[in-house]
Enzyme design. Sequence first.
Site, PDB file in Angstrom:
ATOM      1  N   GLU A 125       0.806  -1.209   0.000  1.00 30.51           N
ATOM      2  CA  GLU A 125       0.000   0.000   0.000  1.00 30.51           C
ATOM      3  C   GLU A 125       0.841   1.261   0.000  1.00 30.51           C
ATOM      4  OE1 GLU A 125      -3.999  -1.573   2.174  1.00 30.51           O
ATOM      5  OE2 GLU A 125      -2.781  -0.061   3.150  1.00 30.51           O
ATOM      6  N   CYS A 162       3.230   8.166   2.042  1.00 30.67           N
ATOM      7  CA  CYS A 162       3.792   7.097   2.862  1.00 30.67           C
ATOM      8  C   CYS A 162       4.038   5.903   1.936  1.00 30.67           C
ATOM      9  CB  CYS A 162       2.784   6.770   3.968  1.00 30.67           C
ATOM     10  SG  CYS A 162       3.320   5.453   5.056  1.00 30.67           S
ATOM     11  N   CYS A 204       7.146  -8.032   6.010  1.00 29.25           N
ATOM     12  CA  CYS A 204       8.355  -7.596   6.723  1.00 29.25           C
ATOM     13  C   CYS A 204       8.853  -8.745   7.576  1.00 29.25           C
ATOM     14  CB  CYS A 204       8.046  -6.384   7.607  1.00 29.25           C
ATOM     15  SG  CYS A 204       9.499  -5.743   8.474  1.00 29.25           S
ATOM     16  N   CYS A 241       7.677  -7.134  14.396  1.00 30.85           N
ATOM     17  CA  CYS A 241       7.347  -6.409  15.626  1.00 30.85           C
ATOM     18  C   CYS A 241       5.983  -6.868  16.142  1.00 30.85           C
ATOM     19  CB  CYS A 241       7.350  -4.901  15.374  1.00 30.85           C
ATOM     20  SG  CYS A 241       8.960  -4.290  14.856  1.00 30.85           S
ATOM     21  N   CYS A 250       2.673  -4.906  15.001  1.00 35.57           N
ATOM     22  CA  CYS A 250       2.551  -4.466  13.608  1.00 35.57           C
ATOM     23  C   CYS A 250       1.929  -5.567  12.753  1.00 35.57           C
ATOM     24  CB  CYS A 250       3.939  -4.095  13.072  1.00 35.57           C
ATOM     25  SG  CYS A 250       3.944  -3.731  11.300  1.00 35.57           S
ATOM     26  N   GLU A 258      10.641  -2.981   6.154  1.00 35.35           N
ATOM     27  CA  GLU A 258      11.767  -2.324   6.824  1.00 35.35           C
ATOM     28  C   GLU A 258      12.713  -1.826   5.723  1.00 35.35           C
ATOM     29  OE1 GLU A 258      12.974  -1.205   9.802  1.00 35.35           O
ATOM     30  OE2 GLU A 258      14.635  -0.684   8.494  1.00 35.35           O
ATOM     31  N   ASN A 271      -2.749   1.184  16.458  1.00 29.87           N
ATOM     32  CA  ASN A 271      -3.916   0.784  15.666  1.00 29.87           C
ATOM     33  C   ASN A 271      -4.106  -0.711  15.850  1.00 29.87           C
ATOM     34  OD1 ASN A 271      -4.668   3.284  14.342  1.00 29.87           O
ATOM     35  ND2 ASN A 271      -2.628   3.139  13.442  1.00 29.87           N
ATOM     36  N   CYS A 316      -1.303   3.610  10.337  1.00 28.71           N
ATOM     37  CA  CYS A 316      -0.055   2.871  10.506  1.00 28.71           C
ATOM     38  C   CYS A 316      -0.305   1.447  10.962  1.00 28.71           C
ATOM     39  CB  CYS A 316       0.796   3.489  11.605  1.00 28.71           C
ATOM     40  SG  CYS A 316       1.122   5.180  11.381  1.00 28.71           S
TER      41      CYS A 316
HETATM   42  N1  SAH Z   1       9.762  -0.720   9.307  1.00 27.61           N
HETATM   43  C1  SAH Z   1       9.865   0.661   9.571  1.00 27.61           C
HETATM   44  C2  SAH Z   1       8.898   1.506   8.779  1.00 27.61           C
HETATM   45  C3  SAH Z   1       7.502   0.965   8.602  1.00 27.61           C
HETATM   46  S1  SAH Z   1       6.496   0.926  10.034  1.00 27.61           S
HETATM   47  C4  SAH Z   1       9.752   0.938  11.051  1.00 27.61           C
HETATM   48  O1  SAH Z   1       9.407   0.028  11.805  1.00 27.61           O
HETATM   49  O2  SAH Z   1      10.030   2.068  11.452  1.00 27.61           O
HETATM   50  C5  SAH Z   1       6.119   2.655  10.242  1.00 27.61           C
HETATM   51  C6  SAH Z   1       5.712   3.016  11.653  1.00 27.61           C
HETATM   52  O3  SAH Z   1       4.434   2.456  11.976  1.00 27.61           O
HETATM   53  C7  SAH Z   1       6.682   2.523  12.695  1.00 27.61           C
HETATM   54  O4  SAH Z   1       7.011   3.532  13.617  1.00 27.61           O
HETATM   55  C8  SAH Z   1       5.903   1.434  13.378  1.00 27.61           C
HETATM   56  O5  SAH Z   1       6.339   1.256  14.683  1.00 27.61           O
HETATM   57  C9  SAH Z   1       4.486   1.943  13.298  1.00 27.61           C
HETATM   58  N2  SAH Z   1       3.474   0.905  13.478  1.00 27.61           N
HETATM   59  C10 SAH Z   1       3.535  -0.376  13.106  1.00 27.61           C
HETATM   60  N3  SAH Z   1       2.417  -1.041  13.462  1.00 27.61           N
HETATM   61  C11 SAH Z   1       1.626  -0.137  14.082  1.00 27.61           C
HETATM   62  C12 SAH Z   1       0.325  -0.194  14.653  1.00 27.61           C
HETATM   63  N4  SAH Z   1      -0.385  -1.318  14.649  1.00 27.61           N
HETATM   64  N5  SAH Z   1      -0.182   0.917  15.199  1.00 27.61           N
HETATM   65  C13 SAH Z   1       0.525   2.076  15.171  1.00 27.61           C
HETATM   66  N6  SAH Z   1       1.744   2.198  14.644  1.00 27.61           N
HETATM   67  C14 SAH Z   1       2.293   1.098  14.095  1.00 27.61           C
HETATM   68 FE1  SF4 Z   2       8.525  -4.360  10.017  1.00 27.44          FE
HETATM   69 FE2  SF4 Z   2       8.360  -1.791  10.808  1.00 27.44          FE
HETATM   70 FE3  SF4 Z   2       6.274  -3.478  11.084  1.00 27.44          FE
HETATM   71 FE4  SF4 Z   2       8.422  -3.765  12.626  1.00 27.44          FE
HETATM   72  S1  SF4 Z   2       7.026  -2.009  12.615  1.00 27.44           S
HETATM   73  S2  SF4 Z   2       7.321  -5.422  11.568  1.00 27.44           S
HETATM   74  S3  SF4 Z   2      10.043  -3.232  11.205  1.00 27.44           S
HETATM   75  S4  SF4 Z   2       7.169  -2.804   9.187  1.00 27.44           S
END
Ligand code: SAH
Ligand code: SF4
Length: 384
Positions: free
Chosen positions: A91, A104, A111, A115, A118, A168, A308, A351
Amino acid sequence: MAANLLDFDLEGLAAFCDGLGEKRFRATQLYRWIHQKGAGDFAAMSDLAKSLRTKLAEVAEVRALPLISEHVSTDGTTKWLFDVGHGNAVETVFIPEADRGTLCVSSQAGCAVGCRFCSTGHQGFSRNLTTGEIVGQLWFAEHRLRRSLGLAEGERAIDNVVMMGMGEPLQNYAALVPALRTMLDDHGYGLSRRRVTVSTSGMVTMIDRLREDCPVALAVSLHAPNDALRDALVPLNRKDGIEALLDACVRYLDKAPRDFVTFEYCMLDGVNDTPELAHELVQLVSGQAPASRRVGRVPCKFNLIPFNPFPASGLKRSPRERVLAFAQVLQDAGIVTTIRKTRGDDIDAACGQLAGEVQDRTGAPARLARRRELIPIAVAGAAR
Ligand code: SAH
Ligand code: SF4
């Protein structure tokens, strides 16, 4: 297969044109047609010799990812879903604001970092995007928006790019850097280095490489003030730890276009959102916590992201008052802190909610589930 010209930064395109026996200024003309005018059809490139246009049509193309769908939110946020093959999608999200337009951009399908909070991480890793597929998101969005918004020649829709979509970016480094160069190039999109942000979960060696190769604004997804908690939330923290990460951030700053790092901090109810942890964070970035005594103060801003939720995470968003209280502790310590507005909620463009359709090809959810049994999320305040 025809070469995809979106895969090249200007140097790469010059080399490609050289291979066709064409001079460098032709490459610049071609690059401007593609990125500044949004042309994908060589026949339309009227100031290129007819013979070159014919040759290009045989050996090259301008190919962004196939579009699956477009959703426009009530707040103007626009989400495009692109097909990356094998039933997977990525997306791209456009976020209009009063003073700027932000795109964005995704760097990978899925990924591998995994995390805890996420949904992309829960889906596992499918594949890296190519340079053309990364920069193609900007190419597509910028020119589509110029048309739909009726912008005049020379006006642009997007002046800010954040690599905060799926994936990432620093785990797809070779494809990322030429894409960044095209975003920055005056013959490309001409974006300011301060307005192109790479967001990373914290790959220390790659932060150092980016500093050398293409220093743009840096956002680091921190999420915790100590290794015990960060290990549980961001698995790659176990490799280098917070001290090494902060050290890399400080090194980055002497080449960076901004004099601070943005720390992103996803607010998870009962996990990382207590006032005690906020105080620990203040100590960390001011060089007083065990993990940062050697590093010293880290010039930074904080961006608190309301989590989220998605069902598989088993986590909840912090209540608003707790987010405000957390922000207050940071602000009282003199740290500029913002709370991210959630945009595009009605179209799932927020996000960590991206491309819910992406299929898992790696068994990552099973691995994550196992990992979770082994490493229970630390309870807020019970830091090591
Ligand atoms: N992989 C990179 C960039 C993509 S994620 C990173 O981790 O920074 C972009 C942002 O969205 C990151 O700060 C991540 O921590 C945040 N993010 C991921 N899942 C989320 C969620 N469920 N709710 C809010 N923020 C989230
Ligand atoms: Fe990957 Fe960023 Fe999501 Fe972590 S927060 S799983 S590094 S996309």
